[in-house]
Design an enzyme around this catalytic site. Structure first.
Site, PDB file in Angstrom:
ATOM      1  CG  HIS A 443      -2.363   0.105   0.891  1.00 40.08           C
ATOM      2  ND1 HIS A 443      -3.062  -0.888   0.225  1.00 40.08           N
ATOM      3  CD2 HIS A 443      -3.278   1.094   1.126  1.00 40.08           C
ATOM      4  CE1 HIS A 443      -4.312  -0.527   0.077  1.00 40.08           C
ATOM      5  NE2 HIS A 443      -4.470   0.671   0.602  1.00 40.08           N
ATOM      6  CG  ASP A 447      -7.123   7.494  -3.014  1.00 44.58           C
ATOM      7  OD1 ASP A 447      -7.509   6.308  -2.962  1.00 44.58           O
ATOM      8  OD2 ASP A 447      -7.854   8.426  -3.414  1.00 44.58           O
ATOM      9  N   GLY A 448      -5.372   5.212  -4.316  1.00 44.23           N
ATOM     10  CA  GLY A 448      -5.133   4.671  -5.648  1.00 44.23           C
ATOM     11  C   GLY A 448      -4.444   3.325  -5.686  1.00 44.23           C
TER      12      GLY A 448
END
Length: 504
Positions: A443, A447-448
């Site tokens: 991660h 975001d995304g």
């Protein structure tokens, strides 16, 4: 401001003061009854057990575990310190997990304390603490990790259960790989007359290729007149080697996960086709799937976009400046960014089909994908310009997941290792499945990550001649549960089977 709003604002101000002081586990005595009941009523705090609360968001749905999982470790540290003062520590097994950076929320947290009552204390979402009444280990064997009292690395290896080597081989090998010499471990073994454990640890170190440490444990015990029988506590030999300088637990754990999971991928994924690929036909098919792919990928992430909006963006006729409604709308920005990123990914896919190394292409171009994905949102002022700089600079949590992504420093070690693993991997199916999974496990962005992970999957699919594959929003729950099983239980089979079922 009406009277009700003013009262709620007053209560929120009290909550803000607590949070500003770093308080995650809120005790009844820290809020007046009026403020506490008002914050509970409006969903800004949640009760964990009687007299203890955590901050929450009022838009959380019934059964949403996100606020609890993100608060779990801080809550446990505060709760245990309040209950037992300094007379507590986590089990050796749980201590090892934290030493290697694995902050997965356990179903039951085992705690040792002379004040323990030998029974569980139930928390939210079927989690609990079980405090065992046992004397504390010697003070020199305990250290504090972010508020949690744990066995230090050497003592945790000595005192953990023999079964742990077979029940959690990835965690145990990762912990062993952090030890650079035998001194600390040997000191504890000698002081405690642990000849059986010495044989087990010597075999464990030899299993991961640390023969020098294994030999020094045996020599040290023999010099003190202990008879030691070396035994390998693992069920099988390790498939990778650990250099003596490989001390990053994050990197070693990644490599161990990859080695363990790849066989499951190969066993449950269709083999690569032997047919030659017509690049132009393949690329045309990728473009034909754009609208379907964008709709489902964005819908999985919670964006509410329509095929009509996606088609409008694709045609080039959509302009944010011409529509106040679109300019304000996050979903429209996501759709525009997805189109731009899709074009960048297509360039990468073509490069792979033309024979370039897929890992090299990914390493060189993934930042271009990310910039394209979020540039429209930056232009619209929805996210900060600084967020385009690169990998995240702070913590991030995955909604409803017991997996806690690694910290910002670990990312800087793990991403280059991911590219290395992809470059070393000869099987395209493994590159596709594990490339996607390990990326979202890390991660690396705020975001995304899901969209980027699916782009990576399809780039690696192309490297094996597999078609561009869409994860449908209708199977979102199955998709998320499969990723959770891989992250928390290291079981890659459900995720592999899901992706395999989607290949046309």
């Amino acid at each position: 401001m009406n009277n009700i709003s003013k009262k709620l604002a007053d209560s929120l101000e009290q909550l803000k003061l607590l949070q500003g002081a770093g308080v995650v586990a809120i005790q009844s005595k820290q809020l007046s009854r009026v403020h506490r009941e008002r914050l509970l009523k409006h969903g800004f705090i949640r009760e964990v057990i009687r007299g203890w609360y955590i901050p929450a968001m009022p838009d959380e749905k019934h059964g949403d575990s996100t606020s609890w999982y993100t608060s779990f470790w801080d809550f446990c540290a505060a709760y245990l310190s309040e209950r037992f003062d300094k007379s507590w520590c986590l089990s050796p097994e749980q201590s090892l997990s934290l030493h290697i950076g694995d902050r997965t929320v356990p179903q039951q947290l085992l705690v040792r304390s002379p004040k323990g009552n030998n029974k569980p204390t139930a928390f939210l979402h079927n989690t609990s603490i079980f405090d065992v009444r046992l004397n504390m280990p010697d003070v020199e064997y305990i250290e504090n990790l972010e508020g949690l009292n744990v066995y230090n690395l050497a003592s945790a290896l000595v005192y953990c259960s023999a079964h742990q080597f077979q029940n959690a081989p990835i965690q145990m090998r990762t912990a062993l790989s952090m030890v650079t010499d035998a001194s600390d471990v040997l000191s504890i073994l000698l002081e405690g007359n642990h000849s059986v454990i010495a044989g087990r640890l010597a075999g464990a170190f030899r299993n991961i290729g640390r023969d020098l440490i294994a030999n020094n444990i045996l020599k040290g015990m023999q010099a003190a007149d202990f008879k030691v029988q070396e035994e390998d506590p693992f069920a099988e030999k390790v498939q990778i080697s650990f250099g003596r300088r490989d001390v990053s637990p994050y990197v070693n754990r990644m490599r161990l996960m990859w080695a363990q999971m790849r066989e499951g991928v190969i066993a449950h994924f269709p083999p690569v086709s032997s047919q030659a690929i017509n690049i132009e036909i393949y690329m045309a098919e990728v473009e034909d799937k754009y609208i379907t792919d964008a709709y489902h990928s964005l819908s999985i992430e919670g964006y509410r976009v329509t095929p009509e909006l996606i088609q409008l963006v694709k045609s080039g006729n959509w302009q944010a400046e011409s529509s106040d409604e679109s300019r304000k709308h996050l979903d429209a920005m996501a759709a525009k960014g997805y189109r731009d990123a899709f074009q960048e990914v297509k360039k990468s896919v073509r490069a792979v089909l033309e024979g370039k190394n897929p890992a090299d292409v990914l390493e060189q171009t993934h930042s271009d994908w990310y910039l394209a994905l979020f540039s429209p949102s930056v232009a619209a002022g929805i996210i900060k310009q600084s967020e385009l700089a690169g990998y995240r600079t702070g913590p991030v949590y995955i909604r409803q997941s017991m997996h806690t992504p690694p910290n910002r420093d670990a990312i800087r070690d793990m991403m280059p290792t991911l590219f290395d693993l992809l470059a070393e991997e000869e099987n395209a199916a493994v590159r596709a499945v594990l490339g996607h999974f390990i990326f979202v496990y890390i991660h690396p962005y705020f975001d995304g990550n899901g969209r980027m992970g699916r782009f990576i999957m399809n780039l690696m699919m192309a490297s094996g001649g597999y078609p561009w594959t869409v994860v449908p929003v209708e199977r979102r729950n199955e998709y998320m549960q499969a990723l959770e099983a891989a992250s928390v239980k290291q079981d890659i089979v459900p995720f592999t089977q899901l992706l395999a079922s989607l290949i046309e």
